[in-house]
Write a protein that holds these residues in place. Structure first.
Motif, PDB file in Angstrom:
ATOM      1  N   CYS A 332       0.850  -1.187   0.000  1.00 33.12           N
ATOM      2  CA  CYS A 332       0.000   0.000   0.000  1.00 33.12           C
ATOM      3  C   CYS A 332       0.886   1.237   0.000  1.00 33.12           C
ATOM      4  N   ALA A 333       0.563   2.214  -0.828  1.00 31.85           N
ATOM      5  CA  ALA A 333       1.344   3.448  -0.903  1.00 31.85           C
ATOM      6  C   ALA A 333       1.262   4.223   0.406  1.00 31.85           C
ATOM      7  N   SER A 334       2.309   4.973   0.708  1.00 26.87           N
ATOM      8  CA  SER A 334       2.318   5.865   1.865  1.00 26.87           C
ATOM      9  C   SER A 334       2.548   7.287   1.372  1.00 26.87           C
ATOM     10  N   GLY A 335       2.585   8.247   2.298  1.00 28.22           N
ATOM     11  CA  GLY A 335       2.821   9.624   1.907  1.00 28.22           C
ATOM     12  C   GLY A 335       4.237   9.875   1.432  1.00 28.22           C
ATOM     13  N   ASP A 336       5.159   8.968   1.754  1.00 27.28           N
ATOM     14  CA  ASP A 336       6.565   9.069   1.346  1.00 27.28           C
ATOM     15  C   ASP A 336       6.777   8.177   0.128  1.00 27.28           C
ATOM     16  N   ARG A 337       7.211   8.743  -0.989  1.00 29.27           N
ATOM     17  CA  ARG A 337       7.333   7.973  -2.223  1.00 29.27           C
ATOM     18  C   ARG A 337       8.406   6.889  -2.112  1.00 29.27           C
ATOM     19  N   ASN A 338       9.320   7.014  -1.138  1.00 32.18           N
ATOM     20  CA  ASN A 338      10.371   6.021  -0.959  1.00 32.18           C
ATOM     21  C   ASN A 338       9.971   4.899  -0.007  1.00 32.18           C
ATOM     22  N   LYS A 339       8.778   4.999   0.555  1.00 35.08           N
ATOM     23  CA  LYS A 339       8.350   3.995   1.524  1.00 35.08           C
ATOM     24  C   LYS A 339       6.941   3.515   1.213  1.00 35.08           C
ATOM     25  N   ILE A 340       6.669   2.262   1.533  1.00 30.35           N
ATOM     26  CA  ILE A 340       5.343   1.691   1.355  1.00 30.35           C
ATOM     27  C   ILE A 340       4.964   0.952   2.632  1.00 30.35           C
ATOM     28  N   PHE A 341       3.676   0.701   2.766  1.00 30.02           N
ATOM     29  CA  PHE A 341       3.198  -0.147   3.845  1.00 30.02           C
ATOM     30  C   PHE A 341       3.025  -1.569   3.318  1.00 30.02           C
ATOM     31  N   LEU A 342       3.387  -2.529   4.136  1.00 30.13           N
ATOM     32  CA  LEU A 342       3.140  -3.936   3.844  1.00 30.13           C
ATOM     33  C   LEU A 342       2.222  -4.485   4.927  1.00 30.13           C
ATOM     34  N   SER A 343       1.111  -5.039   4.506  1.00 27.87           N
ATOM     35  CA  SER A 343       0.145  -5.626   5.427  1.00 27.87           C
ATOM     36  C   SER A 343       0.212  -7.140   5.301  1.00 27.87           C
ATOM     37  N   ILE A 344       0.686  -7.800   6.342  1.00 31.14           N
ATOM     38  CA  ILE A 344       0.814  -9.251   6.332  1.00 31.14           C
ATOM     39  C   ILE A 344      -0.523  -9.859   6.758  1.00 31.14           C
ATOM     40  N   ASP A 345      -1.136 -10.579   5.835  1.00 34.62           N
ATOM     41  CA  ASP A 345      -2.423 -11.238   6.084  1.00 34.62           C
ATOM     42  C   ASP A 345      -3.489 -10.261   6.570  1.00 34.62           C
ATOM     43  N   ALA A 346      -3.374  -8.983   6.140  1.00 26.85           N
ATOM     44  CA  ALA A 346      -4.365  -7.937   6.423  1.00 26.85           C
ATOM     45  C   ALA A 346      -4.547  -7.680   7.910  1.00 26.85           C
ATOM     46  N   PHE A 347      -3.464  -7.878   8.717  1.00 31.11           N
ATOM     47  CA  PHE A 347      -3.581  -7.486  10.121  1.00 31.11           C
ATOM     48  C   PHE A 347      -2.246  -7.042  10.736  1.00 31.11           C
ATOM     49  N   ARG A 348      -1.104  -7.494  10.202  1.00 35.69           N
ATOM     50  CA  ARG A 348       0.185  -7.084  10.768  1.00 35.69           C
ATOM     51  C   ARG A 348       0.804  -6.059   9.823  1.00 35.69           C
ATOM     52  N   LEU A 349       1.009  -4.824  10.306  1.00 35.73           N
ATOM     53  CA  LEU A 349       1.394  -3.721   9.434  1.00 35.73           C
ATOM     54  C   LEU A 349       2.865  -3.361   9.617  1.00 35.73           C
ATOM     55  N   LEU A 350       3.583  -3.297   8.498  1.00 33.36           N
ATOM     56  CA  LEU A 350       4.985  -2.897   8.459  1.00 33.36           C
ATOM     57  C   LEU A 350       5.146  -1.725   7.497  1.00 33.36           C
ATOM     58  N   ARG A 351       6.247  -0.962   7.680  1.00 38.59           N
ATOM     59  CA  ARG A 351       6.602   0.066   6.720  1.00 38.59           C
ATOM     60  C   ARG A 351       7.949  -0.311   6.121  1.00 38.59           C
ATOM     61  N   CYS A 352       8.026  -0.305   4.781  1.00 41.82           N
ATOM     62  CA  CYS A 352       9.219  -0.751   4.076  1.00 41.82           C
ATOM     63  C   CYS A 352       9.861   0.415   3.332  1.00 41.82           C
TER      64      CYS A 352
END
Length: 403
Positions: A332-352
């Motif tokens: 999922c896109a974030s406000g920072d073009r160099n970073k994205i969100f990763l949602s593991i199984d739609a409940f554990r949220l990471l920023r990459c």
């Protein structure tokens, strides 16, 4: 004496172009909805296409996240919930999701898959074929007309805007017939099908709100969530099947549907995989098509397709997850073009960080995210099986139905 509301025109101390397009344009939608009642000229300007577009362009600089939770259920054909809730969430800044809008529907809403977003409008695609479009900021919630009958049990739709016309489009695929017939020699099966594709325009034109048939897709479209980038819908499709039983091998391609001329072109999957695995996903990042390959429960590769008539795939980064995924990793896109969100199984949220693949753990949405209805009702989902779908969203005055 202070100027009254009716002097907001030529007699105003503040010229209209400054008042509306430098001051009011900065306000959230809920304020602008209230200001429509100040006077007729204010209402006319705020509801004008030009003001709505200018406000939308400004809102794009303030990307926020909307969480749409959904309970799991074994039989998607049954009504799953009485309605759907939309929550505002600022990942990394807060562990509270505040209710923006809750909608209840007579007869309930069947189980839905990943919500789709475009310019402040969110489409809720139910697996049974029902579809709902909502603007959480204006609180408008509309069920779309039923499309053509689909003999297959699983439905997917696409949603986006045609940049050439500014019209918002919904597309769906369907099967008129579908059969996996055993070969006469018993060696495998032959897939026989007739597939269709149709599109609906949201707007106030004479042909809006009606499903219109397009050319048929050249291959059978898979029941996977399609992706929209400016001017195009991307579908995963079955190209061929060889072998049978445990030796059965499927080959997939990507179909690009042009919103301009309503035609399909065929493109390859990225080199990492000849078919879209059950654990792989497509998404849109920075206006580009993205392929999220989950080659193992711990490993993720991010592939981006370069712009142009052909999809030239480049591997962007490789990621080692801090915990294994069970089903999917959603990007999922974030406000920072160099970073994205990763949602593991739609409940554990990471920023990459896409520059080096480094990860930051944000929140366990099941155990830590507090849903706040702002009326005294607060809860966490805990061990209740819930998918916490997170959608990047902007505030918008866009209307779904004409005035």
């Amino acid at each position: 004496m202070a100027a009254g509301p009716d002097s907001a025109g030529s007699n105003s101390h503040i010229p209209d172009d400054i008042l509306f397009f430098q001051i009011l344009i900065l306000l959230p939608v809920k304020c602008l909805v209230r200001f429509q009642s100040v006077c007729k000229s204010w209402r006319t300007t705020i509801l004008s296409t030009y003001f709505i577009r200018c406000h939308l362009e400004h809102s794009r600089t303030r990307l926020s996240m909307v969480v749409v939770p959904r309970k799991y259920q074994k039989d998607y054909r049954k009504v799953g919930i009485q309605g759907v809730n939309f929550y505002s969430f600022q990942p990394g800044q807060s562990k509270v999701a505040e209710l923006i809008l809750g909608k209840r529907c007579p007869g309930g809403i069947p189980m839905f898959t990943i919500p789709l977003h475009c310019d402040g409008l969110i489409l809720i695609p139910c697996l049974t074929g029902r579809m709902f479009v909502c603007n959480p900021a204006t609180r408008e919630f509309v069920e779309l007309p039923q499309g053509s009958h689909n003999v297959a049990g699983d439905h997917r739709v696409a949603f986006g805007v045609d940049p050439c016309t500014g019209k918002y489009k919904v597309a769906r695929h369907f099967f008129r017939s579908y059969a996996d017939t055993p070969q006469a020699d018993g060696e495998g099966t032959v897939l026989e099908y007739s597939a269709g594709h149709e599109i609906l325009t949201i707007g106030d034109e004479a042909d809006a709100w009606k499903w219109k048939a397009t050319v048929d897709p050249p291959y059978a479209i898979n029941a996977r969530t399609p992706i929209c980038v400016p001017g195009f819908f991307y579908w995963s499709a079955l190209h061929s099947v060889t072998g049978h039983g445990i030796n059965k091998v499927s080959s997939h391609v990507i179909l690009r549907f042009s919103l301009h001329d309503e035609t399909f072109t065929v493109h390859p999957n990225p080199p990492c995989s000849g078919f879209l695995r059950n654990n792989d996903t497509l998404c849109q990042l920075g206006g580009k098509l993205c392929y999220v390959e989950c080659s193992s429960p711990w490993d993720v590769e991010i592939w981006l397709a370069e712009d142009g008539p052909n999809l030239a795939w480049l591997r962007h980064c490789c990621i080692r997850l801090p915990m294994p995924r069970l089903l999917n990793v959603f990007a999922c896109a974030s406000g920072d073009r160099n970073k994205i969100f990763l949602s593991i199984d739609a409940f554990r949220l990471l920023r990459c960080d896409l520059r080096d693949g480094s990860l930051e753990e944000i929140i366990d949405m099941a155990r830590e995210l507090l849903y706040d209805h702002r009326n005294g009702t607060k809860f966490r989902t805990g061990f209740v099986p819930v998918a916490h779908y997170m959608v990047p969203c902007v505030e918008s005055l866009l209307r779904i139905r004409p005035w």
